[in-house]
Structure formats: structure tokens, C-alpha cells
Design a protein around this motif. Structure first.
Motif, PDB file in Angstrom:
ATOM      1  N   TYR A 224       0.801  -1.237   0.000  1.00  0.00           N
ATOM      2  CA  TYR A 224       0.000   0.000   0.000  1.00  0.00           C
ATOM      3  C   TYR A 224       0.828   1.279   0.000  1.00  0.00           C
ATOM      4  N   GLY A 225       2.173   1.144   0.080  1.00  0.00           N
ATOM      5  CA  GLY A 225       3.007   2.341   0.058  1.00  0.00           C
ATOM      6  C   GLY A 225       3.184   2.944   1.443  1.00  0.00           C
ATOM      7  N   SER A 226       3.954   4.010   1.501  1.00  0.00           N
ATOM      8  CA  SER A 226       4.292   4.603   2.804  1.00  0.00           C
ATOM      9  C   SER A 226       3.533   5.893   3.086  1.00  0.00           C
ATOM     10  N   ASP A 227       2.718   6.367   2.161  1.00  0.00           N
ATOM     11  CA  ASP A 227       1.894   7.553   2.437  1.00  0.00           C
ATOM     12  C   ASP A 227       0.827   7.218   3.467  1.00  0.00           C
ATOM     13  N   THR A 228       0.610   8.131   4.402  1.00  0.00           N
ATOM     14  CA  THR A 228      -0.529   7.999   5.305  1.00  0.00           C
ATOM     15  C   THR A 228      -1.771   8.559   4.606  1.00  0.00           C
ATOM     16  N   LEU A 229      -2.923   8.314   5.229  1.00  0.00           N
ATOM     17  CA  LEU A 229      -4.162   8.871   4.664  1.00  0.00           C
ATOM     18  C   LEU A 229      -4.116  10.405   4.683  1.00  0.00           C
ATOM     19  N   ASP A 230      -3.480  10.978   5.711  1.00  0.00           N
ATOM     20  CA  ASP A 230      -3.319  12.436   5.759  1.00  0.00           C
ATOM     21  C   ASP A 230      -2.432  12.931   4.623  1.00  0.00           C
ATOM     22  N   ASP A 231      -1.376  12.168   4.305  1.00  0.00           N
ATOM     23  CA  ASP A 231      -0.523  12.545   3.170  1.00  0.00           C
ATOM     24  C   ASP A 231      -1.353  12.583   1.888  1.00  0.00           C
ATOM     25  N   ILE A 232      -2.182  11.557   1.710  1.00  0.00           N
ATOM     26  CA  ILE A 232      -3.004  11.486   0.494  1.00  0.00           C
ATOM     27  C   ILE A 232      -3.999  12.648   0.481  1.00  0.00           C
ATOM     28  N   ALA A 233      -4.574  12.943   1.641  1.00  0.00           N
ATOM     29  CA  ALA A 233      -5.527  14.070   1.726  1.00  0.00           C
ATOM     30  C   ALA A 233      -4.840  15.370   1.308  1.00  0.00           C
ATOM     31  N   GLY A 234      -3.597  15.557   1.756  1.00  0.00           N
ATOM     32  CA  GLY A 234      -2.862  16.780   1.403  1.00  0.00           C
ATOM     33  C   GLY A 234      -2.649  16.887  -0.098  1.00  0.00           C
ATOM     34  N   LYS A 235      -2.269  15.775  -0.716  1.00  0.00           N
ATOM     35  CA  LYS A 235      -2.041  15.777  -2.174  1.00  0.00           C
ATOM     36  C   LYS A 235      -3.353  16.065  -2.913  1.00  0.00           C
ATOM     37  N   LEU A 236      -4.427  15.455  -2.419  1.00  0.00           N
ATOM     38  CA  LEU A 236      -5.729  15.676  -3.060  1.00  0.00           C
ATOM     39  C   LEU A 236      -6.152  17.136  -2.929  1.00  0.00           C
ATOM     40  N   GLU A 237      -5.918  17.706  -1.746  1.00  0.00           N
ATOM     41  CA  GLU A 237      -6.324  19.109  -1.546  1.00  0.00           C
ATOM     42  C   GLU A 237      -5.552  20.041  -2.468  1.00  0.00           C
ATOM     43  N   ASP A 238      -4.264  19.786  -2.631  1.00  0.00           N
ATOM     44  CA  ASP A 238      -3.461  20.615  -3.547  1.00  0.00           C
ATOM     45  C   ASP A 238      -4.023  20.554  -4.963  1.00  0.00           C
ATOM     46  N   ARG A 239      -4.285  19.346  -5.419  1.00  0.00           N
ATOM     47  CA  ARG A 239      -4.765  19.182  -6.805  1.00  0.00           C
ATOM     48  C   ARG A 239      -6.194  19.724  -6.948  1.00  0.00           C
ATOM     49  N   ALA A 240      -7.002  19.511  -5.904  1.00  0.00           N
ATOM     50  CA  ALA A 240      -8.394  19.988  -5.957  1.00  0.00           C
ATOM     51  C   ALA A 240      -8.435  21.507  -6.078  1.00  0.00           C
ATOM     52  N   ARG A 241      -7.543  22.178  -5.365  1.00  0.00           N
ATOM     53  CA  ARG A 241      -7.509  23.651  -5.420  1.00  0.00           C
ATOM     54  C   ARG A 241      -7.306  24.100  -6.865  1.00  0.00           C
ATOM     55  N   ALA A 242      -6.385  23.441  -7.553  1.00  0.00           N
ATOM     56  CA  ALA A 242      -6.103  23.808  -8.943  1.00  0.00           C
ATOM     57  C   ALA A 242      -7.300  23.507  -9.854  1.00  0.00           C
ATOM     58  N   LEU A 243      -8.096  22.526  -9.475  1.00  0.00           N
ATOM     59  CA  LEU A 243      -9.260  22.142 -10.291  1.00  0.00           C
ATOM     60  C   LEU A 243     -10.523  22.868  -9.849  1.00  0.00           C
ATOM     61  N   ASN A 244     -10.389  23.783  -8.882  1.00  0.00           N
ATOM     62  CA  ASN A 244     -11.533  24.470  -8.269  1.00  0.00           C
ATOM     63  C   ASN A 244     -12.571  23.483  -7.723  1.00  0.00           C
ATOM     64  N   LEU A 245     -12.065  22.508  -7.001  1.00  0.00           N
ATOM     65  CA  LEU A 245     -12.923  21.556  -6.288  1.00  0.00           C
ATOM     66  C   LEU A 245     -12.560  21.606  -4.812  1.00  0.00           C
ATOM     67  N   ALA A 246     -13.485  21.199  -3.971  1.00  0.00           N
ATOM     68  CA  ALA A 246     -13.207  21.041  -2.541  1.00  0.00           C
ATOM     69  C   ALA A 246     -13.246  19.548  -2.219  1.00  0.00           C
ATOM     70  N   ILE A 247     -12.416  19.143  -1.275  1.00  0.00           N
ATOM     71  CA  ILE A 247     -12.340  17.729  -0.880  1.00  0.00           C
ATOM     72  C   ILE A 247     -12.948  17.568   0.508  1.00  0.00           C
ATOM     73  N   ASP A 248     -13.769  16.548   0.661  1.00  0.00           N
ATOM     74  CA  ASP A 248     -14.261  16.171   1.997  1.00  0.00           C
ATOM     75  C   ASP A 248     -13.804  14.725   2.225  1.00  0.00           C
ATOM     76  N   MET A 249     -12.701  14.573   2.961  1.00  0.00           N
ATOM     77  CA  MET A 249     -12.039  13.263   3.123  1.00  0.00           C
ATOM     78  C   MET A 249     -12.462  12.633   4.445  1.00  0.00           C
ATOM     79  N   ARG A 250     -12.894  11.387   4.405  1.00  0.00           N
ATOM     80  CA  ARG A 250     -13.358  10.696   5.619  1.00  0.00           C
ATOM     81  C   ARG A 250     -12.877   9.248   5.604  1.00  0.00           C
ATOM     82  N   GLN A 251     -12.796   8.674   6.793  1.00  0.00           N
ATOM     83  CA  GLN A 251     -12.438   7.249   6.928  1.00  0.00           C
ATOM     84  C   GLN A 251     -13.264   6.634   8.035  1.00  0.00           C
TER      85      GLN A 251
END
Ligand code: DQA
Length: 148
Positions: free
Chosen positions: A28-55
Motif C-alpha cells: 500500500y506504500g508509505s503515504d498515510t491517509l493524511d498525506d493522500i488528503a494533502g495531495k488531493l487538496e493541492d490538486r483539488a484547489r487547482a481544479l476548483n474543487l473542494a475535498i471532503d475526506m473521511r475514513q
């Protein structure tokens, strides 16, 4: 910050994904779920989307959140249902019960693993599936959601 009117993409994560980073990193790799959330938020900002991440480790939470995605008019749901992917008729029904498009996401490629992972109830109901690219699976799914 995304613009206030930025459409929201729900990113729902199922059982054991809270342990990403230390859970079987060879798979599964070494990224935590928070790491993935951070990457998603960065990309979402550029796409003018908001992320609501839950587990959640509880199937019913995932079902409630799928319903909430529709009720709150989310643009799409990225769903990594973990092992519930392979067992849950209730998730299949929930995905089919809402109009919000659901994109199935996996870090690993379940088809290249044990036979019990080759069935996906989520995939039978989802708009599409992205699997096997590690944390990048989530980013690829976000690109797909942005194009819907
Ligand atoms: C997973 C694949 C599933 O088979 C497994 O049960 C998981 C993680 C993935 O992201 O690769 O928990 O969904």
C-alpha cells in the motif's frame, strides 16, 4: 483555499485505511491517509474543487456518507471501500441508490492479488474504477471526477 462555491468531492475510505503508512507498505506504500488528503487538496484547489475526506472502519458509516453525498449535492464520490469492496451488497445498493457518481479507488490492483479480491460489489455499481497506482490512484480518480 478553494472558492466558496467550489463543488465538493467526497473521498470515502473504509476499514484499515486509517493505518496507511504502516499497514503492509510493500503493498500500500508509505503515504498515510493524511498525506493522500494533502495531495488531493493541492490538486483539488487547482481544479476548483473542494475535498471532503473521511475514513471509517464501519460499513454503515460509508453508507450514510454516500447518502449524504447526494443530499449535499456533491460533484462525485471517490470510494476506497477496503475489504468491504469484496463483500458488501449494502454498498452496492447504496451506490445504485444515489445519482451522485461514485468512482471506485484502490491503492493496489485487487485483480493481481488473492482470488477473493477479484469480485468487487463496489465496481459493479460504480461509474468506473482506478486501481493499482498507489496514492496516485486517488489523484487520477480526482481528475476523472473533475471531468464529469
Ligand atoms: C484496497 C484493496 C482491498 O482489497 C483491501 O481489502 C484494502 C485496500 C486498496 O486500496 O488497495 O483494504 O482497497
Amino acid at each position: 483555499m478553494p472558492a466558496p462555491e467550489a463543488p465538493t468531492v467526497f473521498v470515502l475510505n473504509g476499514p484499515n485505511l486509517n493505518l496507511l503508512g504502516t499497514r503492509e507498505p510493500a503493498i500500500y506504500g508509505s503515504d498515510t491517509l493524511d498525506d493522500i488528503a494533502g495531495k488531493l487538496e493541492d490538486r483539488a484547489r487547482a481544479l476548483n474543487l473542494a475535498i471532503d475526506m473521511r475514513q471509517s472502519n464501519h460499513e454503515g458509516h460509508l453508507i450514510d456518507w454516500l447518502h449524504e453525498a447526494q443530499a449535499s449535492d456533491a460533484r462525485a464520490v471517490l470510494l476506497n471501500a477496503g475489504a468491504f469492496t469484496h463483500t458488501s451488497v449494502a454498498l452496492y445498493d447504496a451506490i445504485r441508490s444515489i445519482r451522485t457518481p461514485v468512482i471506485e479507488v484502490h491503492l493496489s490492483n485487487p485483480h493481481a492479488r488473492e482470488a477473493f479480491r477479484h469480485v468487487s460489489y463496489v465496481g459493479m455499481a460504480a461509474k468506473g474504477t482506478i486501481a493499482g497506482f498507489g496514492a496516485a490512484s486517488y489523484l487520477l480518480a480526482l481528475e476523472a471526477a473533475a471531468g464529469l
